[in-house]
Design a protein around this motif. Structure first.
Motif, PDB file in Angstrom:
ATOM      1  N   UNK A 153       0.219   0.843  -9.317  1.00 39.79           N
ATOM      2  CA  UNK A 153       0.695   1.731  -8.577  1.00 39.79           C
ATOM      3  C   UNK A 153      -0.081   1.878  -7.358  1.00 39.79           C
ATOM      4  N   UNK A 154      -1.282   1.697  -7.421  1.00 42.59           N
ATOM      5  CA  UNK A 154      -2.134   1.418  -5.988  1.00 42.59           C
ATOM      6  C   UNK A 154      -1.889   0.316  -4.932  1.00 42.59           C
ATOM      7  N   UNK A 155      -1.265  -0.730  -5.826  1.00 43.07           N
ATOM      8  CA  UNK A 155      -1.024  -2.045  -5.037  1.00 43.07           C
ATOM      9  C   UNK A 155       0.271  -1.776  -4.453  1.00 43.07           C
ATOM     10  N   UNK A 156       1.279  -1.290  -4.970  1.00 41.14           N
ATOM     11  CA  UNK A 156       2.616  -0.936  -4.523  1.00 41.14           C
ATOM     12  C   UNK A 156       2.497   0.343  -3.466  1.00 41.14           C
ATOM     13  N   UNK A 162      -7.739  -1.588   0.539  1.00 40.84           N
ATOM     14  CA  UNK A 162      -7.238  -1.966   1.736  1.00 40.84           C
ATOM     15  C   UNK A 162      -7.787  -0.900   2.923  1.00 40.84           C
ATOM     16  N   UNK A 163      -7.453  -0.909   3.920  1.00 42.41           N
ATOM     17  CA  UNK A 163      -7.716   0.140   5.059  1.00 42.41           C
ATOM     18  C   UNK A 163      -7.054   1.554   4.701  1.00 42.41           C
ATOM     19  N   UNK A 164      -5.702   1.139   4.365  1.00 41.16           N
ATOM     20  CA  UNK A 164      -4.916   2.512   3.931  1.00 41.16           C
ATOM     21  C   UNK A 164      -5.521   3.275   2.725  1.00 41.16           C
ATOM     22  N   UNK A 165      -6.165   2.176   1.823  1.00 35.25           N
ATOM     23  CA  UNK A 165      -6.536   2.995   0.453  1.00 35.25           C
ATOM     24  C   UNK A 165      -7.848   3.589   0.895  1.00 35.25           C
TER      25      UNK A 165
END
Length: 149
Positions: A75-78, A99-102
């Motif tokens: 889910x986090x990858x998606x 990731x930067x968004x994460x």
């Protein structure tokens, strides 16, 4: 001296935990943010830095079963919050990286999470009581005499 009934300790502790988590989850939902399970994984990946973590390492840190880590990572990858890299030396292994968004989402979540914790916990204790409660609860993290048997 009478031995305390463990349920006299456990039940209020479990109910307090449940109440505080519900407050935090509601605040995150109201802010349009993911739940605490997402926060926990994002936080662990952020702490790991550029080294990332293998799924089994996340499983140990999050105390989730393997399938729970796998589903949450999917889910986090998606959502674009983590990426998977092949693990050198292990053709089937992978490393999960934030990731930067994460990282940005985790920071947004922390703002809401920490404020909700303040509102849920702070009004109930004086500073001295809060310190004492933290000291008492820390006893659960120390080995007990029964652990030495």
């Amino acid at each position: 001296m009478e031995t305390p009934d463990p349920f006299d300790i456990w039940l209020p502790l479990a109910r307090a935990h449940k109440s505080i988590l519900a407050t935090v989850e509601a605040a995150l939902k109201q802010a349009g943010l993911p739940g605490l399970d997402w926060y926990d994984m994002l936080w662990e990946l952020e702490r790991a830095g550029n080294e990332g973590l293998r799924p089994y390492e996340l499983q140990q840190k999050l105390l989730l079963p393997q399938y729970g880590v796998s589903r949450l990572a999917d889910r986090l990858a998606k959502a674009g919050y983590l990426i998977r890299q092949e693990c050198s030396g292990d053709g089937r292994g992978q490393i999960l990286l934030l990731t930067a968004a994460g990282a940005e989402t985790r920071a947004q979540m922390w703002t809401v999470y920490s404020e909700a914790m303040q509102q849920a916990v702070t009004p109930h204790f004086s500073p001295g009581e809060a310190r004492r409660l933290a000291e008492l609860l820390a006893k659960f993290l120390r080995p007990s005499p029964a652990d030495k048997i």
